[in-house]
Design a protein around this motif. Structure first.
Motif, PDB file in Angstrom:
ATOM      1  N   LYS A 142       0.920  -1.507   0.224  1.00 37.96           N
ATOM      2  CA  LYS A 142      -0.352   0.072  -0.173  1.00 37.96           C
ATOM      3  C   LYS A 142       0.874   0.816  -0.058  1.00 37.96           C
ATOM      4  O   LYS A 142       0.480   2.621  -0.766  1.00 37.96           O
ATOM      5  CB  LYS A 142      -0.386   0.151   0.958  1.00 37.96           C
ATOM      6  CG  LYS A 142      -1.718  -1.204   1.196  1.00 37.96           C
ATOM      7  CD  LYS A 142      -2.764  -1.001   2.380  1.00 37.96           C
ATOM      8  CE  LYS A 142      -3.701  -2.464   2.163  1.00 37.96           C
ATOM      9  NZ  LYS A 142      -4.862  -2.214   3.262  1.00 37.96           N
ATOM     10  N   ALA A 143       1.650   1.014   0.820  1.00 38.05           N
ATOM     11  CA  ALA A 143       3.093   2.050   0.697  1.00 38.05           C
ATOM     12  C   ALA A 143       3.757   2.240  -0.296  1.00 38.05           C
ATOM     13  O   ALA A 143       3.164   3.796  -0.933  1.00 38.05           O
ATOM     14  CB  ALA A 143       4.049   2.630   2.047  1.00 38.05           C
ATOM     15  N   LEU A 144       3.637   1.440  -1.245  1.00 38.07           N
ATOM     16  CA  LEU A 144       4.410   1.785  -2.383  1.00 38.07           C
ATOM     17  C   LEU A 144       3.499   2.227  -3.852  1.00 38.07           C
ATOM     18  O   LEU A 144       3.537   3.444  -4.271  1.00 38.07           O
ATOM     19  CB  LEU A 144       4.623  -0.126  -3.044  1.00 38.07           C
ATOM     20  CG  LEU A 144       5.342   0.276  -4.512  1.00 38.07           C
ATOM     21  CD1 LEU A 144       6.678   1.271  -4.823  1.00 38.07           C
ATOM     22  CD2 LEU A 144       5.808  -1.146  -5.116  1.00 38.07           C
ATOM     23  N   ASN A 145       1.983   2.133  -3.281  1.00 38.34           N
ATOM     24  CA  ASN A 145       0.957   2.451  -4.265  1.00 38.34           C
ATOM     25  C   ASN A 145       0.761   4.269  -4.268  1.00 38.34           C
ATOM     26  O   ASN A 145       1.120   4.890  -5.347  1.00 38.34           O
ATOM     27  CB  ASN A 145       0.162   1.375  -4.504  1.00 38.34           C
ATOM     28  CG  ASN A 145      -0.216   0.252  -5.265  1.00 38.34           C
ATOM     29  OD1 ASN A 145       0.495  -0.131  -5.491  1.00 38.34           O
ATOM     30  ND2 ASN A 145      -1.080  -0.533  -4.268  1.00 38.34           N
ATOM     31  N   LEU A 146       1.305   4.818  -2.757  1.00 40.32           N
ATOM     32  CA  LEU A 146       0.962   5.805  -2.799  1.00 40.32           C
ATOM     33  C   LEU A 146       1.834   6.725  -3.271  1.00 40.32           C
ATOM     34  O   LEU A 146       1.726   7.956  -3.634  1.00 40.32           O
ATOM     35  CB  LEU A 146       0.684   5.677  -0.554  1.00 40.32           C
ATOM     36  CG  LEU A 146      -0.879   5.694  -0.533  1.00 40.32           C
ATOM     37  CD1 LEU A 146      -0.398   5.399   0.887  1.00 40.32           C
ATOM     38  CD2 LEU A 146      -1.697   6.902  -1.112  1.00 40.32           C
ATOM     39  N   TYR A 147       3.103   5.860  -2.549  1.00 44.32           N
ATOM     40  CA  TYR A 147       4.990   6.974  -3.518  1.00 44.32           C
ATOM     41  C   TYR A 147       5.158   6.714  -4.495  1.00 44.32           C
ATOM     42  O   TYR A 147       4.738   7.773  -5.961  1.00 44.32           O
ATOM     43  CB  TYR A 147       5.769   6.047  -2.918  1.00 44.32           C
ATOM     44  CG  TYR A 147       6.387   6.014  -1.119  1.00 44.32           C
ATOM     45  CD1 TYR A 147       6.627   7.511  -0.451  1.00 44.32           C
ATOM     46  CD2 TYR A 147       6.690   4.875  -0.214  1.00 44.32           C
ATOM     47  CE1 TYR A 147       6.385   7.298   0.623  1.00 44.32           C
ATOM     48  CE2 TYR A 147       6.275   5.735   0.882  1.00 44.32           C
ATOM     49  CZ  TYR A 147       6.321   6.554   1.466  1.00 44.32           C
ATOM     50  OH  TYR A 147       7.303   6.637   2.707  1.00 44.32           O
ATOM     51  N   GLU A 148       4.261   5.450  -5.175  1.00 49.19           N
ATOM     52  CA  GLU A 148       3.767   5.907  -6.946  1.00 49.19           C
ATOM     53  C   GLU A 148       3.396   6.143  -7.582  1.00 49.19           C
ATOM     54  O   GLU A 148       3.453   7.585  -8.242  1.00 49.19           O
ATOM     55  CB  GLU A 148       4.105   4.207  -7.159  1.00 49.19           C
ATOM     56  CG  GLU A 148       5.295   3.126  -6.987  1.00 49.19           C
ATOM     57  CD  GLU A 148       5.123   1.577  -8.200  1.00 49.19           C
ATOM     58  OE1 GLU A 148       5.460   1.785  -8.113  1.00 49.19           O
ATOM     59  OE2 GLU A 148       3.651   1.349  -7.986  1.00 49.19           O
ATOM     60  N   GLY A 149       2.184   6.790  -7.217  1.00 51.15           N
ATOM     61  CA  GLY A 149       1.647   8.255  -7.076  1.00 51.15           C
ATOM     62  C   GLY A 149       1.611   8.856  -7.095  1.00 51.15           C
ATOM     63  O   GLY A 149       1.851   9.919  -8.455  1.00 51.15           O
ATOM     64  N   ALA A 150       2.148   9.717  -5.836  1.00 51.07           N
ATOM     65  CA  ALA A 150       2.625  11.244  -4.941  1.00 51.07           C
ATOM     66  C   ALA A 150       4.221  11.357  -6.644  1.00 51.07           C
ATOM     67  O   ALA A 150       4.307  12.570  -7.074  1.00 51.07           O
ATOM     68  CB  ALA A 150       3.255  10.791  -3.973  1.00 51.07           C
ATOM     69  N   SER A 151       4.760   9.798  -7.076  1.00 50.45           N
ATOM     70  CA  SER A 151       5.826  10.528  -7.643  1.00 50.45           C
ATOM     71  C   SER A 151       5.562  10.739  -9.046  1.00 50.45           C
ATOM     72  O   SER A 151       5.887  12.088  -9.809  1.00 50.45           O
ATOM     73  CB  SER A 151       6.700   9.465  -8.217  1.00 50.45           C
ATOM     74  OG  SER A 151       7.851   9.026  -7.378  1.00 50.45           O
ATOM     75  N   SER A 152       4.497  10.543  -9.903  1.00 57.32           N
ATOM     76  CA  SER A 152       4.106  10.231 -11.043  1.00 57.32           C
ATOM     77  C   SER A 152       3.173  11.310 -11.035  1.00 57.32           C
ATOM     78  O   SER A 152       3.576  13.032 -11.942  1.00 57.32           O
ATOM     79  CB  SER A 152       2.425   9.249 -11.334  1.00 57.32           C
ATOM     80  OG  SER A 152       2.116   9.529 -12.341  1.00 57.32           O
TER      81      SER A 152
END
Length: 367
Positions: free
Chosen positions: A205-215
């Motif tokens: 879940k953390a990775l999904n949030l970070y990937e969305g934020a990075s994008s």
């Protein structure tokens, strides 16, 4: 030949005219701003301001962009320019205060915020107090901001991360979710909720949030580092490697990035390179326990046991309950023939309950 030269010169003239068009540069900056690409925004605004140095709207946008990029000095230059133009923004003092915090001038920031009772002022005041290591006062500043006037999304996100450090995981999640519902288009709620998921061990879940934020926020250091960290925890080293190498090429002086690069080298078994990377940051490791532990481990792996022992002793004195540091230090004590010292070191951790199985085994073997 003359014809070719003439065409080339004409082409260069057209290109120069195009690049010097301040309105076109400003349009590009606005388009980049919608994508939160602050690096591109900055470049286009600087170009536009060469032709229109007194355009207050451009100067204000550049001030806010510099702040978004963490460049306090640059933000203050633009705010000074607004002062020279006779323009005072509603949040002028708060922008100055945050710029001062960004460049490490916490006391100046607190002076600028005197008398400001808004929620945003409370958030920036808390950042300044943390910088001064006045953590209890910082917490109280955030609490005061919860009932203050003005937008509170960033305050809620910061409060979530603050109480998370205090061990209040449920409260942290509540405020992170609150911030996300209030303004899902902002960066801060994504980072706060990702940190909450990290603390809960929900790395996917953390990775999904970070990937969305990075994008959505390509210049965000926090999103980039979080994404790398999550990939590492999920064992996806091959996916993390190009991101780490890219970050290290750009930000090798950053201790967080250096730590990630050293960790990657350690994962690959290149302990000598891991040691070399962290050795260059040795003065900063005292305030970065994971990096200091990795450095000690690297020293041990390359046969520099005495230096490892010194670093681990220092680390254990400051964090006596840390099983990783205690375990490695206990191993070195056993190698020195000091089994009793190893037992004394590990006993509080073992008797405290929830000790890792490796620590229990090491403790039993030393008894």
């Amino acid at each position: 030949m003359h014809r070719i030269l003439f065409i080339s010169a004409a082409s260069i003239g057209l290109l120069q005219a195009c690049s010097a068009d301040p309105d076109a540069s400003f349009d590009r900056a606005q388009a980049a701003l919608e994508k939160h690409d602050y690096g591109a925004v900055r470049l286009d605004l600087i170009e536009a301001l060469k032709a229109k140095p007194d355009d207050a709207a451009m100067v204000e946008m550049l001030a806010r962009t510099e702040l978004a990029l963490g460049n306090g000095e640059g933000a203050l230059r633009q705010l000074d320019q607004l002062d020279a133009l006779g323009v005072t923004l509603d949040d002028h003092s708060r922008l100055r205060a945050e710029a001062e915090v960004t460049r490490g001038q916490a006391k100046s920031a607190l002076t600028l915020l005197e008398g400001d009772k808004t929620a945003e002022a409370a958030r920036i005041r808390s950042l300044a107090l943390v910088q001064l290591e006045k953590f209890d006062e910082a917490r109280e500043a955030l609490k005061a901001g919860l009932s203050a006037s003005g937008p509170k999304t960033r305050l809620h996100a910061d409060y979530a991360m603050f109480v998370l450090v205090d061990g209040e995981a449920d409260e942290a999640r509540r405020f992170a979710n609150m911030a996300m519902k209030e303004a899902p288009h902002l960066l801060d709620p994504h980072i706060a909720l990702a940190r909450v998921e990290e603390a809960a061990g929900n790395w996917g879940k953390a990775l999904n949030l970070y990937e969305g934020a990075s994008s959505a926020f390509p210049n965000s250091r926090a999103a980039m580092l979080g994404r790398i960290r999550a990939l590492g925890e999920l064992g996806r080293i091959d996916d993390a490697e190009p991101l780490i190498e890219s970050a290290y090429a750009k930000l090798g002086q950053d201790v967080d990035v250096a730590f990630l690069m050293a960790r990657l080298k350690a994962e690959r078994g290149d302990w000598d390179e891991a040691r070399t990377i962290l050795q260059g940051k040795e003065a900063e490791l005292g305030s970065y326990p994971p990096a200091q532990f990795l450095y000690a481990r690297a020293l041990m792996e390359v046969g520099l046991g005495e230096l490892a022992y010194k670093n681990l002793t220092s680390l254990n004195l400051r964090y006596p309950g840390n099983p990783d540091a205690a375990g490695l230090l206990a191993k070195l004590k056993i190698e020195r023939g000091d089994k009793a010292g190893a037992v004394d070191l590990l006993r509080p951790i073992v008797e405290g309950g929830n000790a890792p199985s490796e620590i229990i085994s090491l403790y039993n073997s030393a008894k």
